[in-house]
Write an enzyme that holds these catalytic residues in place. Sequence first.
Site, PDB file in Angstrom:
ATOM      1  N   ASP A 323       0.845  -1.186   0.000  1.00  0.00           N
ATOM      2  CA  ASP A 323       0.000   0.000   0.000  1.00  0.00           C
ATOM      3  C   ASP A 323       0.889   1.248   0.000  1.00  0.00           C
ATOM      4  O   ASP A 323       1.879   1.306   0.731  1.00  0.00           O
ATOM      5  CB  ASP A 323      -0.863  -0.048   1.275  1.00  0.00           C
ATOM      6  CG  ASP A 323      -1.927   1.014   1.289  1.00  0.00           C
ATOM      7  OD1 ASP A 323      -2.840   0.943   0.444  1.00  0.00           O
ATOM      8  OD2 ASP A 323      -1.847   1.926   2.142  1.00  0.00           O
ATOM      9  N   GLU A 354       1.556   0.218  -4.933  1.00  0.00           N
ATOM     10  CA  GLU A 354       1.059   1.471  -5.489  1.00  0.00           C
ATOM     11  C   GLU A 354       2.232   2.452  -5.589  1.00  0.00           C
ATOM     12  O   GLU A 354       2.824   2.790  -4.560  1.00  0.00           O
ATOM     13  CB  GLU A 354      -0.001   2.069  -4.567  1.00  0.00           C
ATOM     14  CG  GLU A 354      -1.254   1.232  -4.435  1.00  0.00           C
ATOM     15  CD  GLU A 354      -2.261   1.885  -3.487  1.00  0.00           C
ATOM     16  OE1 GLU A 354      -3.407   2.091  -3.888  1.00  0.00           O
ATOM     17  OE2 GLU A 354      -1.899   2.198  -2.336  1.00  0.00           O
TER      18      GLU A 354
END
Length: 631
Positions: A323, A354
């Site tokens: 994340d 990400e």
Amino acid sequence: MPAYTGRDLGANWQRDYTLFKLWAPTAAAVRVILYATGSDDEPGAAMLGSAILHPAGQGVWQARVSGNWDGRYYVYALQFEGSDQECLTADPYARACGINGQRSMVIDLDAAAPEGWRQDRRPAIPPHARAVWETHVADFTADPAGGVPEKWRGKYLGFTAPDTCLDGDPSKPTCLNYLKQLGVTHVQLMPIFDFGSTDETDPAGYNWGYDPVNYNVPEGAYSTDPWHGEVRVRECRAMIAAIHRAGLGVVMDVVYNHTYHADSCLERTVPGYYCRRTPDGSLTNGSGCGCDMASERTMMRKYIVDSCLFWAREYHVDGFRFDLMALIDAETMNAVRAALDTLPGGREILMYGEPWTGGGTCMAPGARPADKGALDVLDERIGFFCDGTRDAIKGSVFDAGSKGYVNGGMYYGVRLLHAVDAWRDGADGFRPKASGQVVQYASAHDNYTLWDKLKLAAGRKDFAAVQPDLLAQNRMAAGIYLTCHGLPFLLSGEEFARTKLGAPNSYQGPLSVNRLDWRRAWQLEELVRYYRGLFAIRRAYPELSGAAGETAPILLATPGWMVGFVLEKADGNGELAVLYNPEPTPQQAELPGGSWQYLSDGATAGAVPFGEAKTGQIILAPTSVTILVRR
Ligand code: CA
């Protein structure tokens, strides 16, 4: 600050004693306090005693406490110079914990295993066939129509329910029974580590869980008994073993960029060390959640490496999705990669994340954020979500009404010319080293589902209603990212036009909006069959993935905004041709020389060629991806 190089931080259980080790170089004194239970609010609660930890070098404190402490709970009490108050904290290296993660638990990990755990193995998955399907433990198992026994709905054990089917009809598989036939290879689970936003005593609680409390402990709300720490460990492992038995890998969504509260067990043991701060001492907030972890510091880097190794070893996890990876520095990401590679089969463990942040942070000078700009230093087996492909397919995620290539934004065809080669031509200022680094997708848990996005861009609010033009757009979106080089990824239910009724960011629930609707999965059976066909093509034709370094797609000259390309088959026996028609009307295109047969005509797809042989001119269906094979 002295760094510790050992691998034994935490409570090391042995039958006759437990060795407690804590890295806390700024503490003046440390005690461990032992309890019978994980809180004072449950039967049998009692303090069992305490022991003093002694300095053991490299900033570590340790105590060897005699007796069998398996299943007993503990906290550390630290004293810092200038304060006469003890600071109580859970153990950052806890391997188990009590209710809501407040107290850590000593555990014999080998004993907290489901039957057959020793025989559990990571499935062997050919790199070119990889396709990741993202879901959430509760979303996956909660629908009463799905056939999971009531006591297991919303729980890890829901994955272990055998032969689940829709309303008792064995011809309509649901849950894992459905997933093993879909053709995806990995299940990505939204956070399964212990998070703080759900009260584990409340059976109705729901959250996506992007708020870590105990990084190395499974979340309690998904267990049938969050009070006894060994239960969540055993049941989480049982879930993973069930997924493995279905032939699928497990990708764990990890959130090392921030903690639920800045006042975490990490910051309590070494105040001021683990979170990034600006020169004036205030916390940075690149996560948008109140704090950022300073991954570039030696012991935070080690913590992330140790944690990933722990889940890979003790839970047999097959991959990690990071994340807000751009809040982590590239050196740390490479260190995780190198550590995982040392495990048996470790090179096959997936890593991607990400490549962006939720705001500005304050990384130490010299450290480089693991974003697209760091691809020159990142290991080529660390990938990133490609927002360029995503937005070209369906329009910007930040503007509900904006259109992409499949739904009216035809000029995005120019972008897709780069997407088909996994952006390896450097068109956007970054240059992946390998196609597998590029996660190609149209939907994930954030923002609208693909179906809701298509509805909103079309100006329709009847989210549940199914219309042929939107179905074609949906099929085309899948057809695009599943014919691009790279690692394909989708949000669970994208293949059955999953709707959250226009909710973009449903992280707090309700479950009724988030849960997978297995009736809809069977209502949209034809769409599911199309996806299944595409996955089968992907598996049968390795050149589609580019995973083995196959040659780049050769672009075809096509009229208007159509995109066409040819791929040489990896076995040297012919070629594939792929044609995208974004027009809502049939279009004509010229095939390269030779005789071709369909693998996909835009509505039907499969690995076995079908239909009459085609040469020369071909009519492409409106809003479609056509795939042909030449022998
Ligand atoms: Ca929790």
